[in-house]
Design a protein around this motif. Sequence first.
Motif, PDB file in Angstrom:
ATOM      1  N   SER A   8      19.452  35.603 -63.963  1.00 37.67           N
ATOM      2  CA  SER A   8      20.893  35.712 -64.214  1.00 37.67           C
ATOM      3  C   SER A   8      21.263  35.103 -65.560  1.00 37.67           C
ATOM      4  O   SER A   8      22.065  35.674 -66.321  1.00 37.67           O
ATOM      5  CB  SER A   8      21.663  35.007 -63.089  1.00 37.67           C
ATOM      6  N   VAL A  12      22.931  37.014 -68.889  1.00 40.75           N
ATOM      7  CA  VAL A  12      24.114  36.551 -69.615  1.00 40.75           C
ATOM      8  C   VAL A  12      23.778  36.367 -71.095  1.00 40.75           C
ATOM      9  O   VAL A  12      24.559  36.746 -71.981  1.00 40.75           O
ATOM     10  CB  VAL A  12      24.644  35.234 -69.013  1.00 40.75           C
ATOM     11  N   PHE A 240      25.555  40.748 -63.706  1.00 42.23           N
ATOM     12  CA  PHE A 240      25.856  39.916 -64.870  1.00 42.23           C
ATOM     13  C   PHE A 240      25.857  40.718 -66.158  1.00 42.23           C
ATOM     14  O   PHE A 240      26.195  40.192 -67.214  1.00 42.23           O
ATOM     15  CB  PHE A 240      24.865  38.746 -64.951  1.00 42.23           C
ATOM     16  N   THR A 243      29.178  40.687 -68.095  1.00 41.42           N
ATOM     17  CA  THR A 243      29.647  39.591 -68.951  1.00 41.42           C
ATOM     18  C   THR A 243      29.739  40.049 -70.400  1.00 41.42           C
ATOM     19  O   THR A 243      30.416  39.406 -71.209  1.00 41.42           O
ATOM     20  CB  THR A 243      28.712  38.375 -68.847  1.00 41.42           C
ATOM     21  N   ARG A 244      29.082  41.160 -70.735  1.00 44.21           N
ATOM     22  CA  ARG A 244      29.172  41.680 -72.105  1.00 44.21           C
ATOM     23  C   ARG A 244      30.619  41.975 -72.468  1.00 44.21           C
ATOM     24  O   ARG A 244      31.033  41.762 -73.617  1.00 44.21           O
ATOM     25  CB  ARG A 244      28.321  42.940 -72.254  1.00 44.21           C
TER      26      ARG A 244
END
Length: 286
Positions: A8, A12, A240, A243-244
């Motif tokens: 994870s 990220v 995840f 998150t970009r």
Amino acid sequence: MTDTLRGSLLMVLAMGAFALEDVIIKSVAAAMPTGQVLILFGLGGMAVFAGVARAQGSALWHPGFCTRPLIWRAVAEVSGRLFFTLAIVLAPLSLASAILQATPLVVTAGAVVFFGERVGWRRWLAIVAGFAGVMMILRPGMSGFEATSLLAVAGMLGFAGRDLATRAAPRTMSNAQLGLFGFAMLAIAGGIALAWTGGAVWPTGPQTLALCATVTIGVLAYMALTGAMRLGELSVVAPFRYTRLVFAMVLGVVVFQEQPDLMTLLGSAVVVGSGVFTLLRSKTPR
């Protein structure tokens, strides 16, 4: 630290690096033709992955490069890279990145069509909701519509096609060979764009440093993404990816003074929520 947590964190890290890569490309392309930026970026990435492949004892050429899945992957990679790069150069970074988040939804739908995978009604509803979120961002026919956002849609469809073709790629190909192939397609995309626009210039010192930084960040992002997808539970690690969008919106505000409006934020939330739900439901067809 568990493999899932490590995966994870790598995901990220990869998404933050990809967002930073977009920022640098957008900045450099303000003073240099977009096609030239893609060519130099692609050649730099090719050199790095060629070195990695040789260090791992892998050949630089793989017979799989000429197979039908890789040819389709090449076409999709070129179109995806070309259109999405044009999108981040000509449209707000936050807008282009928001549309890009629909890629997993298109991949899920494409897996049903091309690979015969089963998708239950809940995931179909999530896919439809995700596409509705994209329409909220695009707003066709409304005052907030930006024609350049269609470039991001074309890029997103290209990336989805690339991901689908990658699943059918020969399993004997190493990650370094796939990386070499991918960056080669990026250089080809740049050549197509530069042939259309012309106007190549000699990079200045700061531009050269920026391009070197882009190559370094892009390669690290690719490696982090690959590592993330091989560690821990995929259903936990994969979401995840979104998150970009957070990184892109923050960087867009800080670096380019962008101000995403409420409709863009709401549409982004719908797309991300639909994508996360689709990924979490991927273990069951119901």
